[in-house]
Design a protein around this motif. Structure first.
Motif, PDB file in Angstrom:
ATOM      1  N   HIS A   1      88.295 105.943  25.079  1.00 20.68           N
ATOM      2  CA  HIS A   1      89.525 105.447  24.439  1.00 20.68           C
ATOM      3  C   HIS A   1      90.484 104.783  25.428  1.00 20.68           C
ATOM      4  O   HIS A   1      90.944 103.673  25.222  1.00 20.68           O
ATOM      5  N   THR A   2      90.799 105.522  26.489  1.00 25.38           N
ATOM      6  CA  THR A   2      91.812 105.030  27.425  1.00 25.38           C
ATOM      7  C   THR A   2      91.264 103.904  28.284  1.00 25.38           C
ATOM      8  O   THR A   2      91.944 102.901  28.519  1.00 25.38           O
ATOM      9  N   ARG A   3      90.002 104.050  28.712  1.00 25.25           N
ATOM     10  CA  ARG A   3      89.412 103.025  29.572  1.00 25.25           C
ATOM     11  C   ARG A   3      89.316 101.690  28.821  1.00 25.25           C
ATOM     12  O   ARG A   3      89.561 100.628  29.369  1.00 25.25           O
TER      13      ARG A   3
ATOM     14  N   LEU B   1      94.381  95.800  27.912  1.00 28.50           N
ATOM     15  CA  LEU B   1      95.710  95.504  28.459  1.00 28.50           C
ATOM     16  C   LEU B   1      95.617  94.616  29.698  1.00 28.50           C
ATOM     17  O   LEU B   1      96.467  93.747  29.915  1.00 28.50           O
ATOM     18  N   ARG B   2      94.565  94.831  30.489  1.00 27.71           N
ATOM     19  CA  ARG B   2      94.355  93.972  31.667  1.00 27.71           C
ATOM     20  C   ARG B   2      94.132  92.526  31.200  1.00 27.71           C
ATOM     21  O   ARG B   2      94.677  91.577  31.745  1.00 27.71           O
ATOM     22  N   GLU B   3      93.341  92.402  30.154  1.00 30.20           N
ATOM     23  CA  GLU B   3      93.068  91.053  29.629  1.00 30.20           C
ATOM     24  C   GLU B   3      94.343  90.428  29.060  1.00 30.20           C
ATOM     25  O   GLU B   3      94.644  89.260  29.321  1.00 30.20           O
ATOM     26  N   LEU B   4      95.087  91.221  28.306  1.00 31.60           N
ATOM     27  CA  LEU B   4      96.345  90.717  27.725  1.00 31.60           C
ATOM     28  C   LEU B   4      97.266  90.200  28.829  1.00 31.60           C
ATOM     29  O   LEU B   4      97.834  89.107  28.730  1.00 31.60           O
TER      30      LEU B   4
ATOM     31  N   SER C   1      89.593 102.483  13.481  1.00 32.49           N
ATOM     32  CA  SER C   1      90.219 103.754  13.091  1.00 32.49           C
ATOM     33  C   SER C   1      89.645 104.921  13.900  1.00 32.49           C
ATOM     34  O   SER C   1      90.132 106.050  13.792  1.00 32.49           O
ATOM     35  N   LEU C   2      88.599 104.650  14.728  1.00 35.09           N
ATOM     36  CA  LEU C   2      88.104 105.695  15.633  1.00 35.09           C
ATOM     37  C   LEU C   2      88.926 105.750  16.914  1.00 35.09           C
ATOM     38  O   LEU C   2      88.858 106.705  17.670  1.00 35.09           O
ATOM     39  N   TRP C   3      89.675 104.683  17.194  1.00 37.27           N
ATOM     40  CA  TRP C   3      90.435 104.592  18.442  1.00 37.27           C
ATOM     41  C   TRP C   3      91.595 105.587  18.369  1.00 37.27           C
ATOM     42  O   TRP C   3      92.285 105.653  17.338  1.00 37.27           O
ATOM     43  N   ALA C   4      91.805 106.339  19.442  1.00 36.82           N
ATOM     44  CA  ALA C   4      92.902 107.316  19.448  1.00 36.82           C
ATOM     45  C   ALA C   4      94.204 106.591  19.076  1.00 36.82           C
ATOM     46  O   ALA C   4      94.548 105.590  19.714  1.00 36.82           O
TER      47      ALA C   4
ATOM     48  N   GLU D   1      96.410 105.267  21.726  1.00 34.49           N
ATOM     49  CA  GLU D   1      95.963 104.066  22.452  1.00 34.49           C
ATOM     50  C   GLU D   1      96.255 102.809  21.632  1.00 34.49           C
ATOM     51  O   GLU D   1      96.628 101.776  22.170  1.00 34.49           O
ATOM     52  N   VAL D   2      96.072 102.905  20.316  1.00 35.12           N
ATOM     53  CA  VAL D   2      96.428 101.770  19.451  1.00 35.12           C
ATOM     54  C   VAL D   2      97.917 101.462  19.640  1.00 35.12           C
ATOM     55  O   VAL D   2      98.320 100.299  19.811  1.00 35.12           O
TER      56      VAL D   2
END
Ligand code: SF4
Length: 392
Positions: free
Chosen positions: A33-35, A41-44, A67-70, A73-74
């Motif tokens: 999730h975090t990775r 975010l690095r890409e953004l 919807s599986l993403w924590a 993190e979303v």
């Protein structure tokens, strides 16, 4: 100029038997999730500058199964997108959700983070059909997910349904539409099943003795389904999309109208109009995305953008970008805005596509009004065919 941001989340708990999206099956506990959020975010951070002059109108979390993403993190990704790109006061933020993945309280957290629209992959309300499709959820769970989103989230709801399943009858499809409408969504997307040659659903249907739905039956389902949905308050506005005007998907509308979009995440696509050309890029798939470095542009200029290493980048020259614009617009009931097209490409669409458009108009497949060129109710059933005729 208005901008959409698309964020791809490529993980699913299991692959459905018909899926050709960029997704991989993963145990819930193994999803990074975090990775993954860090990579997005690095890409953004590297790519937002090229899109900064635009007005952010929509953010869309698609997948895969976002919807599986924590939810935390979303929320983190969404906050960073807002901070980098600014946002319209009434930013539309959509998240695709699989009914089998919504933990109690998840919708409330997502709403709090700014998600105000949820696209629920219901796909069917028939248990046998869901099993055939290989979905991870039951019809009961789909109904429960709608109720949960209403109760916790206060979000606008879109529900997806697939039709033209092997062995499905017209009456069954119309019954499914009735049941779906009774759940009270704001928006419905109804897709005809389309299967790649190696889709596992082909073998599963054969083993169950179910024949693929004949093309004529699928066409009948489209016509009768469209009428049924219109009577229930969901007029068609694109080949597969049904809703009253205020509930139309803003993200898709931006794409169809030729506005730029920034795609973040594994396999995500982006488009930036540059004059009369389109700069298109596609990120590498997950295996090469997570730790991929970002290359910064070597020179200045509009086409010089930071890219994730391993992306494909293509400058679509003017004749093809004109065709792309017409192809997308003719899939919508509003069609192409002649003045907007002329402002971008220097001439009216009729100047570029006179012969095929006049022929299609004579066959009552498109209408040539003073301000718009649009498919007729019959023409939109043959949207792909209309595009081929323009190409010819
Ligand atoms: S949930 Fe969606 S993306 Fe995931 S495997 Fe099924 S159809 Fe594909």
């Amino acid at each position: 100029v208005q901008l959409g941001v698309y964020i791809h989340f490529p993980f699913c708990l299991r692959r459905c038997g018909y899926c050709d999206f960029a997704s991989c099956a993963s145990e819930a506990a193994a999803i990074p999730h975090t990775r993954y959020a860090d990579a997005v975010l690095r890409e953004l951070d590297a790519r937002a500058t090229a899109f900064a002059a635009h007005e952010l109108r929509s953010v869309y979390f698609g997948g895969g199964t976002p919807s599986l993403w924590a939810p935390a993190e979303v929320a983190r990704v969404l906050a960073a997108v807002r901070a980098s790109l600014g946002a319209a006061a009434e930013l539309e933020v959509t998240l695709e959700a699989n009914p089998g993945t919504l933990a109690a309280g998840a919708c409330a957290v997502l709403r709090e983070a700014g998600v105000n629209r949820m696209s629920l992959g219901v796909q069917s309300l028939d248990e046998a059909a869901l099993r055939l499709l290989g979905r991870i959820h039951s019809a009961k769970q789909a109904r429960a997910a709608v109720a949960q989103a209403r109760r916790e989230g206060g979000v606008r709801l879109s529900c997806d349904l697939i039709f033209g399943l092997p062995g499905q009858s017209l009456a069954h499809h119309l019954g499914q539409l009735d049941e779906l409408c009774a759940l009270g969504p704001e928006h419905v997307s109804a897709y005809a099943l389309s299967l790649a040659a190696d889709a596992p659903l082909r073998e599963r249907s054969r083993a169950a003795g179910l024949a693929p739905a004949p093309e004529e039956l699928v066409a009948e389902m489209m016509v009768a389904g469209r009428e049924r949905l219109a009577r229930a308050g969901f007029p068609q506005y694109e080949v597969s999309s049904y809703a009253p005007r205020p509930a139309r998907s803003r993200h898709n509308a931006l794409v169809w109208a030729g506005h730029p979009y920034l795609g973040l995440g594994a396999s995500a696509h982006s488009m930036l109009p540059l004059g009369r050309a389109n700069l298109r890029s596609a990120n590498p798939p997950l295996a090469r995305y997570l730790d991929a470095p970002i290359v910064l542009p070597e020179a200045d200029g509009d086409a010089a953008q930071a890219t994730v290493v391993g992306s494909s980048v293509e400058l679509v020259a003017e004749p093809s970008s004109r065709f792309e614009q017409m192809f997308l617009a003719l899939r919508t009931v509003d069609g192409v805005d002649r003045a907007a097209y002329a402002a971008r490409f220097g001439a009216d669409p009729l100047a570029h596509f006179r012969d095929p458009l006049e022929e299609l108009a004579a066959q009552e497949l498109v209408t040539l009004d003073a301000d718009r060129i649009a498919p007729t109710a019959r023409g939109i059933l043959y949207a792909d065919e209309l595009a081929l005729r323009l190409l010819a």
